[in-house]
Design an enzyme around this catalytic site. Structure first.
Site, PDB file in Angstrom:
ATOM      1  N   LYS A  58     -17.998   7.454   6.706  1.00  0.00           N
ATOM      2  CA  LYS A  58     -16.959   8.102   7.139  1.00  0.00           C
ATOM      3  C   LYS A  58     -16.422   6.707   7.593  1.00  0.00           C
ATOM      4  O   LYS A  58     -14.973   6.626   7.360  1.00  0.00           O
ATOM      5  CB  LYS A  58     -16.799   9.004   7.545  1.00  0.00           C
ATOM      6  N   THR A 109     -16.934  21.489  17.078  1.00  0.00           N
ATOM      7  CA  THR A 109     -17.908  22.269  18.810  1.00  0.00           C
ATOM      8  C   THR A 109     -18.189  23.257  17.339  1.00  0.00           C
ATOM      9  O   THR A 109     -17.655  24.546  17.416  1.00  0.00           O
ATOM     10  CB  THR A 109     -16.885  22.142  19.089  1.00  0.00           C
ATOM     11  N   LYS A 233      -5.956  27.129  23.287  1.00  0.00           N
ATOM     12  CA  LYS A 233      -6.261  26.614  21.990  1.00  0.00           C
ATOM     13  C   LYS A 233      -6.695  28.146  20.572  1.00  0.00           C
ATOM     14  O   LYS A 233      -6.307  28.065  19.960  1.00  0.00           O
ATOM     15  CB  LYS A 233      -7.134  25.382  21.896  1.00  0.00           C
ATOM     16  N   ASN A 237      -5.735  30.512  17.258  1.00  0.00           N
ATOM     17  CA  ASN A 237      -6.577  30.954  17.077  1.00  0.00           C
ATOM     18  C   ASN A 237      -6.927  32.540  16.607  1.00  0.00           C
ATOM     19  O   ASN A 237      -6.744  32.915  15.793  1.00  0.00           O
ATOM     20  CB  ASN A 237      -7.674  29.930  16.799  1.00  0.00           C
ATOM     21  N   HIS A 240      -4.437  34.625  15.215  1.00  0.00           N
ATOM     22  CA  HIS A 240      -3.643  33.966  13.967  1.00  0.00           C
ATOM     23  C   HIS A 240      -4.620  35.490  12.446  1.00  0.00           C
ATOM     24  O   HIS A 240      -4.107  35.716  11.868  1.00  0.00           O
ATOM     25  CB  HIS A 240      -3.770  32.700  13.619  1.00  0.00           C
ATOM     26  N   TYR A 280       5.795  42.446  23.511  1.00  0.00           N
ATOM     27  CA  TYR A 280       4.960  43.459  23.990  1.00  0.00           C
ATOM     28  C   TYR A 280       3.788  42.183  23.862  1.00  0.00           C
ATOM     29  O   TYR A 280       2.408  42.125  24.057  1.00  0.00           O
ATOM     30  CB  TYR A 280       4.802  44.001  22.633  1.00  0.00           C
ATOM     31  N   CYS A 291       6.124  57.003  21.331  1.00  0.00           N
ATOM     32  CA  CYS A 291       6.394  57.131  20.725  1.00  0.00           C
ATOM     33  C   CYS A 291       4.770  56.045  19.461  1.00  0.00           C
ATOM     34  O   CYS A 291       4.232  56.008  18.831  1.00  0.00           O
ATOM     35  CB  CYS A 291       7.302  55.381  19.861  1.00  0.00           C
ATOM     36  N   LYS A 347       8.540  52.883  31.497  1.00  0.00           N
ATOM     37  CA  LYS A 347       9.093  52.017  31.418  1.00  0.00           C
ATOM     38  C   LYS A 347      10.370  52.205  32.358  1.00  0.00           C
ATOM     39  O   LYS A 347      10.855  53.425  32.427  1.00  0.00           O
ATOM     40  CB  LYS A 347       9.530  51.122  29.697  1.00  0.00           C
TER      41      LYS A 347
HETATM   42  N1  LIG Z   1     -10.633  21.124  11.013  1.00  0.00           N
HETATM   43  C1  LIG Z   1      -9.565  21.792  11.666  1.00  0.00           C
HETATM   44  O1  LIG Z   1      -8.439  21.696  11.078  1.00  0.00           O
HETATM   45  C2  LIG Z   1      -9.744  21.531  12.979  1.00  0.00           C
HETATM   46  C3  LIG Z   1      -8.030  21.680  13.746  1.00  0.00           C
HETATM   47  C4  LIG Z   1      -7.708  22.427  14.837  1.00  0.00           C
HETATM   48  C5  LIG Z   1      -9.107  21.808  15.610  1.00  0.00           C
HETATM   49  N2  LIG Z   1     -10.419  21.705  15.098  1.00  0.00           N
HETATM   50  C6  LIG Z   1     -11.463  21.008  16.362  1.00  0.00           C
HETATM   51  O2  LIG Z   1     -11.365  20.094  16.258  1.00  0.00           O
HETATM   52  C7  LIG Z   1     -12.541  19.589  16.585  1.00  0.00           C
HETATM   53  C8  LIG Z   1     -13.567  18.655  15.017  1.00  0.00           C
HETATM   54  O3  LIG Z   1     -12.583  19.419  14.204  1.00  0.00           O
HETATM   55  P1  LIG Z   1     -12.879  19.326  12.986  1.00  0.00           P
HETATM   56  O4  LIG Z   1     -13.109  19.742  11.884  1.00  0.00           O
HETATM   57  O5  LIG Z   1     -12.182  17.897  12.795  1.00  0.00           O
HETATM   58  O6  LIG Z   1     -15.035  18.107  12.620  1.00  0.00           O
HETATM   59  P2  LIG Z   1     -16.016  17.629  11.582  1.00  0.00           P
HETATM   60  O7  LIG Z   1     -16.824  18.132  11.977  1.00  0.00           O
HETATM   61  O8  LIG Z   1     -14.924  18.061  10.035  1.00  0.00           O
HETATM   62  O9  LIG Z   1     -15.850  16.205  11.977  1.00  0.00           O
HETATM   63  C9  LIG Z   1     -16.644  15.760  13.241  1.00  0.00           C
HETATM   64  C10 LIG Z   1     -16.857  14.438  13.294  1.00  0.00           C
HETATM   65  O10 LIG Z   1     -17.395  14.283  14.707  1.00  0.00           O
HETATM   66  C11 LIG Z   1     -18.445  13.563  14.012  1.00  0.00           C
HETATM   67  N3  LIG Z   1     -19.513  12.943  15.784  1.00  0.00           N
HETATM   68  C12 LIG Z   1     -20.503  14.246  15.831  1.00  0.00           C
HETATM   69  N4  LIG Z   1     -20.828  13.189  16.798  1.00  0.00           N
HETATM   70  C13 LIG Z   1     -19.501  12.544  17.661  1.00  0.00           C
HETATM   71  C14 LIG Z   1     -20.614  11.522  18.208  1.00  0.00           C
HETATM   72  N5  LIG Z   1     -21.107  12.122  19.243  1.00  0.00           N
HETATM   73  N6  LIG Z   1     -19.981  10.558  18.405  1.00  0.00           N
HETATM   74  C15 LIG Z   1     -19.349   9.596  16.913  1.00  0.00           C
HETATM   75  N7  LIG Z   1     -18.628  10.964  16.086  1.00  0.00           N
HETATM   76  C16 LIG Z   1     -19.253  12.009  16.204  1.00  0.00           C
HETATM   77  C17 LIG Z   1     -19.293  13.417  13.235  1.00  0.00           C
HETATM   78  O11 LIG Z   1     -20.422  12.769  12.619  1.00  0.00           O
HETATM   79  C18 LIG Z   1     -18.242  14.572  12.012  1.00  0.00           C
HETATM   80  O12 LIG Z   1     -17.549  13.607  11.186  1.00  0.00           O
HETATM   81  C19 LIG Z   1     -13.521  20.559  16.780  1.00  0.00           C
HETATM   82  O13 LIG Z   1     -13.951  21.163  18.089  1.00  0.00           O
HETATM   83  C20 LIG Z   1     -12.499  21.333  15.792  1.00  0.00           C
HETATM   84  O14 LIG Z   1     -12.719  22.959  16.508  1.00  0.00           O
HETATM   85  C21 LIG Z   1     -10.140  21.268  14.023  1.00  0.00           C
END
Ligand SMILES: NC(=O)c1ccc[n+]([C@@H]2O[C@H](COP(=O)([O-])OP(=O)(O)OC[C@H]3O[C@@H](n4cnc5c(N)ncnc54)[C@H](O)[C@@H]3O)[C@@H](O)[C@H]2O)c1
Length: 467
Positions: A58, A109, A233, A237, A240, A280, A291, A347
């Protein structure tokens, strides 16, 4: 105008924004979906960005201006950022932190083995941040972007950074929690026009620094506590997911009835007063009235008669009952024996007592031997309570003794209830009740089921049902 043309126009617009000083340089830890998009878009705003990942594929791709993921417009922005010398990458997180002003954390995560949140990448990123900060002598802002359980930023991440760096949050470095709301597939467009920008911070310096970064795309972010931002956050979700499952349950009911589910939902979503609105959607007491309970039961019955499984709709009565039991428990736990109810109808502004959930609470407490008094301006001695009860008798026959006892439980005004009772339970949010309860705080215990006050009163005898 296509997406790329919009992007170019947006980017050009941003370049002429009148910044009075240099933009902070930013390191981004984790170059997945969130990190790669942030790298490209923050460089697009003119920041120097160092992207860091443990995955050398990457870092190599991004450094060459290539996108590691499929996302419209991303490669274009990365290529531009690299060409303008605004984007570089490294696998050495500590170096990147030491050489920048702000660090965004967007490591993964995933779900842990026990179904919770696996925070191992957060801890290892925090440790590397600590190492980088130890080498710095200027203020640094750490911006947590990962979706995590509430309190993870302050209880998991910050202690690790402090332990490794020997520095103190709030003095030597700042922390923000800034949830990411991008949708994959439209991530760049979402960055440029976010549904909202939320900054969770516990000091103004941290909040202001991040606010400035986002100013070109959202000059009016929502600033709140770190824990609220973390929770938002997750709640977004879950909401959604709830909407998806709700719409799909409606589809499953409509299809065997040969009803066009899209025609139904097209009209449903047009109602922004009651359906898609804050209405609501605030924690409070159970639903009730003539209702909602009736129609939830009817739709549940319809689905089961069609042989259609609708667990979301079918669980509504159960979760509503849990809220009624929770209110009863809150009252019981006060230790008081004389309980006053302010509001009886489901109410304010109506005398409709049919399936009013507070009657369920009163009924349980009467059975347990509590003394009850109640006041509702719409309910008088001549209110046709028995007639109303006859309409719902078959679904709540157990309430009959309470309904029959109501005339003796009714008081003429709120003051009488306060004079007699050790605890008052608020079930309606009226000005009259707000004023009187506010004047009695500290003197009489209060169980508040309707969020009477925008700020939670700091009195020991005050309890809210979900706050
Ligand atoms: N993908 C989405 O649409 C989205 C949207 C909102 C929030 N999030 C949140 O954002 C966070 C990241 O999501 P993502 O989809 O981009 O994750 P991902 O798994 O695509 O990417 C995470 C990256 O972090 C790197 N990584 C892990 N540990 C590391 C470290 N110690 N040092 C450096 N790099 C490290 C991994 O190699 C990987 O490339 C998560 O918590 C996710 O829940 C994701």
């Amino acid at each position: 105008m296509n997406a790329l043309a919009q992007l170019v126009e947006f980017e050009n617009a941003v370049q002429v924004l009148p910044f009075g000083h240099t933009r902070p340089s930013i390191s981004i830890i984790g170059l997945g979906y969130v990190g790669a998009v942030s790298t490209a878009c923050l460089a697009g705003l003119g920041h120097h960005v160092i992207g860091c990942d443990l995955d050398v594929t990457k870092t190599t791709q991004i450094a060459a201006g290539r996108s590691p993921i499929h996302e419209e417009g991303l490669e274009y922005l990365l290529r531009k950022g690299v060409a303008r010398n605004l984007i570089s990458t490294t696998t050495n997180v500590a170096d990147a932190v030491a050489n920048t002003d702000v660090t965004f954390v967007s490591v993964g995560t995933p779900t842990s083995e026990d179904g919770g949140c696996d925070c191992r990448s957060i801890v290892s990123a925090a440790s590397a941040i600590g190492e980088g900060l130890r080498r710095k002598d200027s203020y640094h802002l750490v911006v947590m972007r990962c979706s995590v359980p509430p309190a993870t930023t302050l209880n998991v991440m910050v202690p690790e950074i402090e332990a490794v760096s020997g520095l103190t949050m709030g003095e030597d470095f700042g922390i923000c929690f800034n949830p990411e709301f991008l949708r994959e597939g439209t991530a760049i467009a979402d960055f440029d026009a976010p549904p909202k920008t939320v900054i969770g911070a516990n000091d103004m310096r941290a909040a202001e620094t991040l606010k400035e970064v986002y100013a070109p795309v959202d000059p009016d972010p929502l600033i709140t506590s770190i824990e609220v931002a973390e929770t938002v956050k997750y709640v977004d979700n879950v909401w959604h997911a709830t909407k998806v499952c709700f719409a799909n349950e409606i589809g499953r009911i409509c299809k065997p009835l040969s009803i066009d589910s899209h025609a139904v939902m097209d009209i449903f979503v047009k109602d922004t007063k009651l359906n898609l609105s804050p209405y609501y959607l605030k924690p409070g007491f159970a639903y009730g009235g003539s209702c909602l309970p009736k129609e939830v039961r009817a739709v549940d019955h319809l689905a089961s008669s069609l042989g259609v499984e609708t667990p979301l709709i079918s669980s509504l009565s159960k979760t509503n009952r849990i809220q009624i039991d929770e209110a009863t428990k809150l009252i019981r736990d006060t230790g008081a024996r004389k309980i006053g109810f302010l509001g009886l109808a489901f109410k304010a502004g109506t005398d409709d007592l049919r399936e009013s959930p507070i009657l369920e609470v009163m009924n349980t407490l009467i059975e347990e031997g509590f003394d009850i008094a109640a006041y509702d301006p719409a309910i008088q001695a001549d209110t046709r309570v028995t007639e109303q009860f006859n309409y719902v008798r078959h679904v709540c026959p157990h309430l009959e003794p309470t309904v029959c006892a109501l005339p003796e439980l009714l008081r003429e005004n709120l003051h009488q209830v306060f004079d007699e009772c050790e605890v008052v339970v608020t079930t309606q949010r009226t000005r009259e009740i707000q004023t009187l309860v506010a004047s009695q705080l500290g003197r009489t215990q209060v169980v508040d089921l309707v969020h009477l006050f925008s700020e939670k009163p700091q009195f020991e005898g005050y309890q809210g049902i979900g706050w």
